[in-house]
Design a protein around this motif. Structure first.
Motif, PDB file in Angstrom:
ATOM      1  N   CYS A  31      -5.028  -2.053   7.519  1.00 53.12           N
ATOM      2  CA  CYS A  31      -4.517  -0.796   8.354  1.00 53.12           C
ATOM      3  C   CYS A  31      -3.874   0.873   7.755  1.00 53.12           C
ATOM      4  CB  CYS A  31      -4.133  -1.809   9.928  1.00 53.12           C
ATOM      5  SG  CYS A  31      -4.957  -2.752  10.618  1.00 53.12           S
ATOM      6  N   ALA A  32      -3.092   0.080   6.896  1.00 54.93           N
ATOM      7  CA  ALA A  32      -2.415   1.364   6.273  1.00 54.93           C
ATOM      8  C   ALA A  32      -2.602   1.635   5.549  1.00 54.93           C
ATOM      9  CB  ALA A  32      -1.809   0.453   5.014  1.00 54.93           C
ATOM     10  N   LEU A  33      -4.252   1.923   5.055  1.00 53.53           N
ATOM     11  CA  LEU A  33      -5.236   2.769   4.814  1.00 53.53           C
ATOM     12  C   LEU A  33      -6.010   3.664   5.782  1.00 53.53           C
ATOM     13  CD1 LEU A  33      -6.774   0.173   1.500  1.00 53.53           C
ATOM     14  CD2 LEU A  33      -4.982   2.331   0.977  1.00 53.53           C
ATOM     15  N   VAL A  81       1.206  -1.099   0.426  1.00 53.80           N
ATOM     16  CA  VAL A  81      -0.348  -0.204  -0.105  1.00 53.80           C
ATOM     17  C   VAL A  81       0.832   1.543   0.138  1.00 53.80           C
ATOM     18  CG1 VAL A  81      -1.803   1.400   1.129  1.00 53.80           C
ATOM     19  CG2 VAL A  81      -2.373  -1.302   1.588  1.00 53.80           C
ATOM     20  N   GLU A  82       1.943   1.277   1.331  1.00 50.94           N
ATOM     21  CA  GLU A  82       2.763   2.277   0.975  1.00 50.94           C
ATOM     22  C   GLU A  82       3.418   2.474  -0.919  1.00 50.94           C
ATOM     23  OE1 GLU A  82       5.143   3.231   5.316  1.00 50.94           O
ATOM     24  OE2 GLU A  82       6.046   1.781   3.763  1.00 50.94           O
ATOM     25  N   LYS A  83       3.663   1.069  -1.377  1.00 46.97           N
ATOM     26  CA  LYS A  83       4.880   1.527  -2.632  1.00 46.97           C
ATOM     27  C   LYS A  83       3.934   2.519  -3.077  1.00 46.97           C
ATOM     28  CE  LYS A  83       7.523   1.641  -5.794  1.00 46.97           C
ATOM     29  NZ  LYS A  83       8.882   1.838  -5.795  1.00 46.97           N
ATOM     30  N   LEU A  84       1.979   1.719  -3.457  1.00 44.78           N
ATOM     31  CA  LEU A  84       1.322   1.986  -4.487  1.00 44.78           C
ATOM     32  C   LEU A  84       0.739   3.770  -3.766  1.00 44.78           C
ATOM     33  CD1 LEU A  84      -0.572  -0.970  -4.822  1.00 44.78           C
ATOM     34  CD2 LEU A  84       0.522  -0.047  -6.264  1.00 44.78           C
ATOM     35  N   GLY A 126       6.448   1.827   8.302  1.00 49.31           N
ATOM     36  CA  GLY A 126       5.355   0.948   8.013  1.00 49.31           C
ATOM     37  C   GLY A 126       5.078  -0.168   7.470  1.00 49.31           C
ATOM     38  N   ALA A 127       6.533  -1.224   7.681  1.00 46.37           N
ATOM     39  CA  ALA A 127       6.959  -2.422   7.900  1.00 46.37           C
ATOM     40  C   ALA A 127       6.725  -2.606   9.119  1.00 46.37           C
ATOM     41  CB  ALA A 127       8.450  -2.750   7.324  1.00 46.37           C
ATOM     42  N   VAL A 128       6.995  -2.220  10.063  1.00 48.86           N
ATOM     43  CA  VAL A 128       7.408  -2.836  11.683  1.00 48.86           C
ATOM     44  C   VAL A 128       5.425  -2.423  11.968  1.00 48.86           C
ATOM     45  CG1 VAL A 128       8.051  -0.587  13.049  1.00 48.86           C
ATOM     46  CG2 VAL A 128       8.291  -2.522  13.549  1.00 48.86           C
ATOM     47  N   SER A 129       5.111  -1.299  11.200  1.00 48.22           N
ATOM     48  CA  SER A 129       4.083  -1.524  11.497  1.00 48.22           C
ATOM     49  C   SER A 129       2.642  -2.200  11.132  1.00 48.22           C
ATOM     50  CB  SER A 129       2.857   0.172  11.337  1.00 48.22           C
ATOM     51  OG  SER A 129       3.889   1.297  11.432  1.00 48.22           O
ATOM     52  N   GLY A 130       2.877  -2.474   9.909  1.00 45.18           N
ATOM     53  CA  GLY A 130       2.175  -3.473   9.552  1.00 45.18           C
ATOM     54  C   GLY A 130       2.021  -4.963  10.175  1.00 45.18           C
ATOM     55  N   ALA A 131       3.932  -5.250  11.082  1.00 43.99           N
ATOM     56  CA  ALA A 131       4.190  -6.129  11.601  1.00 43.99           C
ATOM     57  C   ALA A 131       2.986  -6.586  12.996  1.00 43.99           C
ATOM     58  CB  ALA A 131       5.391  -6.196  11.804  1.00 43.99           C
TER      59      ALA A 131
END
Length: 413
Positions: A305-307, A258-261, A270-275
């Protein structure tokens, strides 16, 4: 309980307690350098107040004799006097300690929503009151024989379906996320609130905190299985461990895609938040999903959650460190997802609508109760002793104005 299983419960208790310092580091790295001490102190303050209240009366309140009872009698085992007297082996007392760590981290999670602008004393008062009138009763509802625990048998007596919340999708994450949203509304927006208001001041600290959370989460999820070893152990333990590994791993992928897009660059935060989002989502579901469905849950939770963390800019509530976007949304996703994919009872895995219905009711009820009570408590504190610091103190930095300390004191020699 044999010595091996007893040792596991002790280790799991230590692992879950470590999660709260992990939260302190995770949150501390996300705020500005002038607020890191304040942010960490809110987590350590939660350890202080909640652990004491749990031993005095919280444990007594966390179980009930009938589904219609709001909470247990706080004086039934005040200070654990009865538990200690009736527990010569110490097994039950260790279980009390394990339960305390869940109460502690649930309260600590809320603090991220009010970073950079809360009075420490007011936070401590809120933490103690909220734990008493929200967490302890909700723990009884979900795990201690209360109405959510018995919801399936009350609504669908012949189905064998009950609300599934293995380690806290409702009692921990939805509960904390709802309170976080309420406090964000009470305290209002930070000075200069706008997208990009601040960046994490210490990304390695964020990564370290997130890693400690993941490490401790194996105690969080697998520790609920008090007897995971030997012939009499719980066969779900292996499933719990693999799902606690793979769901957050998949959520990392969901978040950074999602971040990349959206922004063109996948970030370490973002990676650790995703985890963390994946860990939140798998909490209620870890013992009741096949690993493939845990992977799907992780991707969904990470992306959603990223959104969701962007909603605060659109809706205008200042949830400083995205407790709502990660814990409330992730908790809802993980809990409701079981209605579709829980082993044998999910809508698409051999069951009917019953599992989905009870999952939704339990989630919505927990959210509504926690949000309303937190809103009342927050406004009461704000209107009496004040909850938010002065704007000039916020701009100068909470650490010095509230605690008289600096996170990074540079001494010239």
């Amino acid at each position: 309980m044999d010595s091996g299983n007893l040792a596991w419960v002790i280790i799991a208790t230590a692992l879950v307690l470590l999660m709260t310092p992990g939260v302190a580091l995770f949150y501390g790295g996300l705020v500005k350098a002038k607020s890191v001490v304040s942010m960490m102190m809110m987590s350590f303050g939660a350890i202080g107040i909640v652990a004491v209240l749990w031993v005095l009366f919280g444990f007594s309140m966390s179980s009930v004799q009938s589904p219609g009872t709001f909470a247990g009698n706080p004086f039934a085992d005040f200070g654990l006097s009865t538990t200690i007297a009736d527990d010569p082996t110490g097994e039950n007392t260790i279980g009390v300690a394990f339960g305390a760590t869940f109460a502690i981290i649930t309260v600590a999670l809320i603090s991220g929503a009010i970073a950079d602008r809360a009075k420490f004393g007011s936070w401590m008062i809120f933490a103690g009151l909220w734990a008493t009138v929200v967490y302890f009763p909700v723990a009884a509802w979900v795990w201690g024989g209360g109405w959510i625990f018995n919801l399936g048998s009350m609504m669908f007596p012949d189905s064998g379906v009950e609300v599934i919340d293995w380690a806290g999708g409702t009692a921990v994450h939805i509960n904390a996320g709802a309170a976080a949203l309420a406090l964000a509304i009470v305290l209002g927006k930070r000075v200069g609130f706008q997208k990009g208001i601040q960046k994490p001041h210490n990304v390695p600290l964020v990564m370290l905190g997130g890693s400690l959370l993941w490490f401790g989460w194996f105690g969080f999820n697998a520790g609920v299985t008090a007897a995971p070893l030997g012939a009499d152990g719980n066969l779900q333990t292996g499933l719990i461990v693999i799902n606690t590994m793979v769901c957050p791993a998949a959520a990392i992928l969901g978040w950074i895609i999602v971040e990349k897009l959206k922004g063109g660059k996948p970030t370490s935060v973002g990676a650790v938040s995703g985890a963390v989002a994946g860990l939140v989502a798998i909490t209620p579901a870890c013992a009741h999903l096949e690993p493939v469905w845990a992977i799907v849950l992780g991707v969904i939770a990470g992306a959603a959650c990223a959104l969701a963390v962007e909603l605060k800019w659109k809706l205008g509530y200042d949830d400083s460190l995205d407790v709502v976007g990660v814990h409330l949304v992730g908790g809802f996703i993980g809990t409701v997802y079981l209605g579709f994919f829980a082993i044998d009872t999910g809508l698409f895995t051999g069951g009917g609508l019953e599992q989905l219905v009870v999952q939704v009711i339990g989630s919505v009820a927990t959210f509504g109760y926690s949000f309303i009570v937190a809103l009342i408590l927050g406004f009461a504190i704000e209107k009496t002793i004040g909850f938010r610091i002065k704007n000039e103190d916020e701009l100068a930095g909470v650490d010095v104005s509230v605690h008289g300390e600096e996170g990074y004191a540079i001494v010239s020699r």
